[in-house]
Design a protein around this motif. Structure first.
Motif, PDB file in Angstrom:
ATOM      1  N   THR A  36       0.813  -1.224   0.000  1.00 54.52           N
ATOM      2  CA  THR A  36       0.000   0.000   0.000  1.00 54.52           C
ATOM      3  C   THR A  36       0.846   1.274   0.000  1.00 54.52           C
ATOM      4  O   THR A  36       0.300   2.364   0.149  1.00 54.52           O
ATOM      5  N   VAL A  37       2.164   1.148  -0.155  1.00 59.29           N
ATOM      6  CA  VAL A  37       3.028   2.328  -0.206  1.00 59.29           C
ATOM      7  C   VAL A  37       3.690   2.419  -1.575  1.00 59.29           C
ATOM      8  O   VAL A  37       3.677   1.454  -2.355  1.00 59.29           O
ATOM      9  N   LYS A  38       4.287   3.573  -1.850  1.00 58.30           N
ATOM     10  CA  LYS A  38       4.962   3.803  -3.122  1.00 58.30           C
ATOM     11  C   LYS A  38       6.411   4.185  -2.886  1.00 58.30           C
ATOM     12  O   LYS A  38       6.794   4.596  -1.796  1.00 58.30           O
ATOM     13  N   LEU A  39       7.225   4.061  -3.929  1.00 58.16           N
ATOM     14  CA  LEU A  39       8.624   4.475  -3.843  1.00 58.16           C
ATOM     15  C   LEU A  39       8.724   5.947  -3.461  1.00 58.16           C
ATOM     16  O   LEU A  39       7.943   6.780  -3.938  1.00 58.16           O
ATOM     17  N   ASN A  40       9.694   6.252  -2.621  1.00 57.46           N
ATOM     18  CA  ASN A  40       9.990   7.607  -2.138  1.00 57.46           C
ATOM     19  C   ASN A  40       8.937   8.154  -1.181  1.00 57.46           C
ATOM     20  O   ASN A  40       9.008   9.323  -0.782  1.00 57.46           O
ATOM     21  N   GLN A  41       7.959   7.340  -0.813  1.00 56.41           N
ATOM     22  CA  GLN A  41       6.963   7.775   0.169  1.00 56.41           C
ATOM     23  C   GLN A  41       7.578   7.791   1.559  1.00 56.41           C
ATOM     24  O   GLN A  41       8.307   6.881   1.949  1.00 56.41           O
ATOM     25  N   LYS A  42       7.282   8.828   2.337  1.00 54.27           N
ATOM     26  CA  LYS A  42       7.725   8.882   3.727  1.00 54.27           C
ATOM     27  C   LYS A  42       6.733   8.110   4.590  1.00 54.27           C
ATOM     28  O   LYS A  42       5.516   8.260   4.426  1.00 54.27           O
ATOM     29  N   VAL A  43       7.281   7.294   5.481  1.00 57.80           N
ATOM     30  CA  VAL A  43       6.425   6.467   6.333  1.00 57.80           C
ATOM     31  C   VAL A  43       6.750   6.729   7.798  1.00 57.80           C
ATOM     32  O   VAL A  43       7.833   7.180   8.140  1.00 57.80           O
ATOM     33  N   VAL A  44       5.793   6.422   8.657  1.00 58.26           N
ATOM     34  CA  VAL A  44       5.931   6.621  10.096  1.00 58.26           C
ATOM     35  C   VAL A  44       5.804   5.267  10.790  1.00 58.26           C
ATOM     36  O   VAL A  44       4.830   4.541  10.566  1.00 58.26           O
ATOM     37  N   GLY A  45       6.771   4.931  11.619  1.00 47.97           N
ATOM     38  CA  GLY A  45       6.766   3.660  12.313  1.00 47.97           C
ATOM     39  C   GLY A  45       5.529   3.470  13.169  1.00 47.97           C
ATOM     40  O   GLY A  45       5.126   4.373  13.901  1.00 47.97           O
ATOM     41  N   ALA A  46       4.928   2.275  13.057  1.00 49.72           N
ATOM     42  CA  ALA A  46       3.723   1.900  13.820  1.00 49.72           C
ATOM     43  C   ALA A  46       2.496   2.721  13.439  1.00 49.72           C
ATOM     44  O   ALA A  46       1.478   2.670  14.123  1.00 49.72           O
TER      45      ALA A  46
END
Length: 227
Positions: free
Chosen positions: A199-209
């Protein structure tokens, strides 16, 4: 709040900074040099505090989602051959952490630890293609009720010289709980089943948990797509 792995460094840095400020105040007469040294010392303390911060995050447990194990940016989404544990094809999602990201590793799923192993290795830059197999790293596999076995790998980078892993084989773990820490820049790989939906894309910023990385594919939807 700060992570327990940073307590000694924070306390040591605090006393060094206090000593530097006091000594410069009494022994350096040139104003601009004195203020310059004091500012550098305070900036160093702020950077250390910033690096070891450990924000509390409430995680509603969800067996249908795999959450990001760390804060950072998605740098790899690809099908790979996983040769350490599964010895078959998996979807690899890699998250790169810069020195300014939170470096706490959190369990991406709830389940039981089936495998936990440390591997000594090199310190190639974290985005190097061979860092997953050549760098110092730990491999952890969590058995889940919905996804089966999920593997995540903490990987040291050029600056990371110590990986902390709390996972022990046989223990039960909860999604979002503290799983370890990587000091000073690194990367975490997730190895996922081929039938899950990323459900994510390349270069997307993600947040743990917080950020959902993948979900269970509904079999009816999968059949519709197939046919």
């Amino acid at each position: 709040m700060f992570h327990r792995e940073g307590q000694k460094i924070i306390i040591t840095t605090f006393f060094i900074v206090c000593a530097a400020v006091l000594l410069s105040q009494f022994y350096i007469d040139t104003v601009w040099i004195r203020f310059g040294l004091q500012i550098i010392a305070l900036v160093l303390l702020i950077l250390i505090l910033q690096f070891f911060r450990n924000p509390k995050r409430k995680v509603p447990k969800n067996f249908d989602e795999i959450l990001a194990p760390v804060d950072g940016k998605v740098v790899v989404i690809e099908e790979v051959e996983e040769n350490e544990y599964f010895k078959d094809k998996r979807i690899q999602v890699s998250i790169f952490m810069s020195p300014i990201n939170v470096h706490v590793t959190r369990y991406p799923v709830s389940g039981s630890i089936k495998y936990s192993k440390y591997h000594p290795g090199k310190y190639l830059v974290a985005w190097h293609p061979k860092s997953s197999t050549d760098n110092e790293r730990t491999t952890v596999v969590v058995r889940t009720p919905k996804f089966g076995d999920i593997l995540y790998r903490q990987i040291a980078g050029a600056m990371a010289r110590r990986i902390i892993n709390y996972a022990e084989e046989g223990e039960s773990v909860q999604q979002g709980d503290d799983a370890g820490f990587i000091k000073f820049g690194s990367r975490v790989d997730l190895l996922l089943p081929l039938d899950c939906a990323v459900t994510v894309k390349l270069n997307q910023k993600v947040v743990g948990a917080k950020t959902c990385i993948a979900t269970v594919v509904d079999k009816d939807e999968e059949a519709e797509i197939t046919y």
